[in-house]
Design a protein around this motif. Structure first.
Motif, mmCIF file in Angstrom:
data_model
loop_
_atom_site.group_PDB
_atom_site.id
_atom_site.type_symbol
_atom_site.label_atom_id
_atom_site.label_comp_id
_atom_site.label_asym_id
_atom_site.label_seq_id
_atom_site.Cartn_x
_atom_site.Cartn_y
_atom_site.Cartn_z
ATOM 1 N N GLU A 10 -62.517 -20.090 11.217
ATOM 2 C CA GLU A 10 -62.436 -21.527 10.945
ATOM 3 C C GLU A 10 -63.770 -22.210 11.231
ATOM 4 O O GLU A 10 -64.208 -23.080 10.477
ATOM 5 C CB GLU A 10 -61.334 -22.170 11.780
ATOM 6 N N LYS A 11 -64.422 -21.823 12.292
ATOM 7 C CA LYS A 11 -65.722 -22.418 12.638
ATOM 8 C C LYS A 11 -66.781 -22.055 11.597
ATOM 9 O O LYS A 11 -67.622 -22.889 11.245
ATOM 10 C CB LYS A 11 -66.151 -21.985 14.036
ATOM 11 N N MET A 12 -66.740 -20.820 11.082
ATOM 12 C CA MET A 12 -67.691 -20.427 10.037
ATOM 13 C C MET A 12 -67.426 -21.229 8.762
ATOM 14 O O MET A 12 -68.365 -21.632 8.072
ATOM 15 C CB MET A 12 -67.608 -18.924 9.743
ATOM 16 N N ILE A 13 -66.159 -21.463 8.441
ATOM 17 C CA ILE A 13 -65.812 -22.250 7.256
ATOM 18 C C ILE A 13 -66.333 -23.676 7.409
ATOM 19 O O ILE A 13 -66.920 -24.236 6.481
ATOM 20 C CB ILE A 13 -64.293 -22.232 7.013
ATOM 21 N N CYS A 14 -66.135 -24.265 8.563
ATOM 22 C CA CYS A 14 -66.589 -25.638 8.805
ATOM 23 C C CYS A 14 -68.113 -25.751 8.749
ATOM 24 O O CYS A 14 -68.642 -26.796 8.363
ATOM 25 C CB CYS A 14 -66.073 -26.129 10.156
ATOM 26 N N ALA A 15 -68.811 -24.704 9.111
ATOM 27 C CA ALA A 15 -70.273 -24.727 9.151
ATOM 28 C C ALA A 15 -70.913 -24.466 7.794
ATOM 29 O O ALA A 15 -72.127 -24.627 7.635
ATOM 30 C CB ALA A 15 -70.776 -23.691 10.156
ATOM 31 N N ASP A 16 -70.121 -24.098 6.802
ATOM 32 C CA ASP A 16 -70.662 -23.707 5.495
ATOM 33 C C ASP A 16 -69.993 -24.548 4.411
ATOM 34 O O ASP A 16 -68.787 -24.444 4.197
ATOM 35 C CB ASP A 16 -70.382 -22.219 5.278
ATOM 36 N N SER A 17 -70.775 -25.360 3.722
ATOM 37 C CA SER A 17 -70.193 -26.274 2.720
ATOM 38 C C SER A 17 -69.526 -25.532 1.569
ATOM 39 O O SER A 17 -68.515 -26.001 1.034
ATOM 40 C CB SER A 17 -71.262 -27.231 2.190
ATOM 41 N N ALA A 42 -60.850 -26.777 14.811
ATOM 42 C CA ALA A 42 -61.116 -25.380 14.479
ATOM 43 C C ALA A 42 -61.218 -24.567 15.761
ATOM 44 O O ALA A 42 -61.966 -24.918 16.669
ATOM 45 C CB ALA A 42 -62.410 -25.268 13.678
ATOM 46 N N SER A 43 -60.431 -23.505 15.838
ATOM 47 C CA SER A 43 -60.424 -22.723 17.073
ATOM 48 C C SER A 43 -60.893 -21.289 16.871
ATOM 49 O O SER A 43 -61.470 -20.699 17.768
ATOM 50 C CB SER A 43 -59.022 -22.731 17.693
ATOM 51 N N SER A 44 -60.681 -20.736 15.699
ATOM 52 C CA SER A 44 -61.062 -19.344 15.484
ATOM 53 C C SER A 44 -62.498 -19.252 14.973
ATOM 54 O O SER A 44 -63.061 -20.231 14.463
ATOM 55 C CB SER A 44 -60.117 -18.682 14.476
ATOM 56 N N LYS A 45 -63.066 -18.071 15.085
ATOM 57 C CA LYS A 45 -64.421 -17.830 14.596
ATOM 58 C C LYS A 45 -64.488 -18.098 13.092
ATOM 59 O O LYS A 45 -65.434 -18.708 12.603
ATOM 60 C CB LYS A 45 -64.828 -16.380 14.892
ATOM 61 N N CYS A 98 -61.976 -11.398 8.812
ATOM 62 C CA CYS A 98 -63.395 -11.353 8.424
ATOM 63 C C CYS A 98 -64.300 -11.620 9.619
ATOM 64 O O CYS A 98 -63.962 -12.387 10.519
ATOM 65 C CB CYS A 98 -63.674 -12.383 7.330
ATOM 66 N N GLN A 99 -65.464 -11.005 9.562
ATOM 67 C CA GLN A 99 -66.471 -11.196 10.600
ATOM 68 C C GLN A 99 -67.733 -11.871 10.060
ATOM 69 O O GLN A 99 -68.599 -12.260 10.828
ATOM 70 C CB GLN A 99 -66.851 -9.842 11.218
ATOM 71 N N THR A 100 -67.825 -11.983 8.724
ATOM 72 C CA THR A 100 -69.022 -12.568 8.124
ATOM 73 C C THR A 100 -68.636 -13.612 7.079
ATOM 74 O O THR A 100 -67.522 -13.594 6.549
ATOM 75 C CB THR A 100 -69.877 -11.491 7.419
ATOM 76 N N ALA A 101 -69.576 -14.484 6.790
ATOM 77 C CA ALA A 101 -69.352 -15.496 5.759
ATOM 78 C C ALA A 101 -69.151 -14.839 4.398
ATOM 79 O O ALA A 101 -68.353 -15.307 3.585
ATOM 80 C CB ALA A 101 -70.523 -16.479 5.718
ATOM 81 N N ASP A 102 -69.851 -13.735 4.138
ATOM 82 C CA ASP A 102 -69.701 -13.028 2.870
ATOM 83 C C ASP A 102 -68.274 -12.499 2.712
ATOM 84 O O ASP A 102 -67.686 -12.596 1.638
ATOM 85 C CB ASP A 102 -70.707 -11.878 2.782
#
Length: 117
Positions: free
Chosen positions: A34-41, A29-32, A81-85
């Protein structure tokens, strides 16, 4: 008490091994986003479902180029996107698009969403 803690830890590890992760490799994961997706089940599972539905759409369409173009456009929207929402809403939107496509392909609804002939 120690046995309960170890049992709980083993259960958590075993269920994590069977949970749906994203369709991409989180180690790469390289983008912000992708990293947010990986951090959130929840987002990881949504990504996996999205990938499965995309594959299904490619297999059932008469126009693979259209489906691929729609996916590229959707990825641009998701990646902005900038947020998980925001990411969650992007997945909801794409899921609904795929569901609509399924219903149209099955004849359950017309392209405009209406039913009947």
């Amino acid at each position: 008490m120690k046995n309960i803690t170890i049992a709980a830890l083993l259960f958590a590890v075993s269920t994590a091994a069977f949970s749906d992760g994203p369709a991409f490799n989180c180690a790469k994961a390289s983008s912000k986003v992708e990293k947010m997706i990986c951090a959130d089940s929840t987002l990881s599972s949504a990504d996996s479902v999205n990938a499965d539905m995309y594959k299904e759409a490619l297999q059932t369409t008469d126009n693979q180029n259209r489906v691929k173009q729609e996916q590229r456009q959707w990825l641009k929207m998701r990646n902005a996107c900038q947020t998980a929402d925001c990411i969650s809403k992007a997945y909801d939107t794409r899921y609904n698009q795929f569901q609509h496509e399924r219903l149209v392909n099955s004849g359950a609804v017309n392209l405009d969403g209406s039913t009947g002939h």
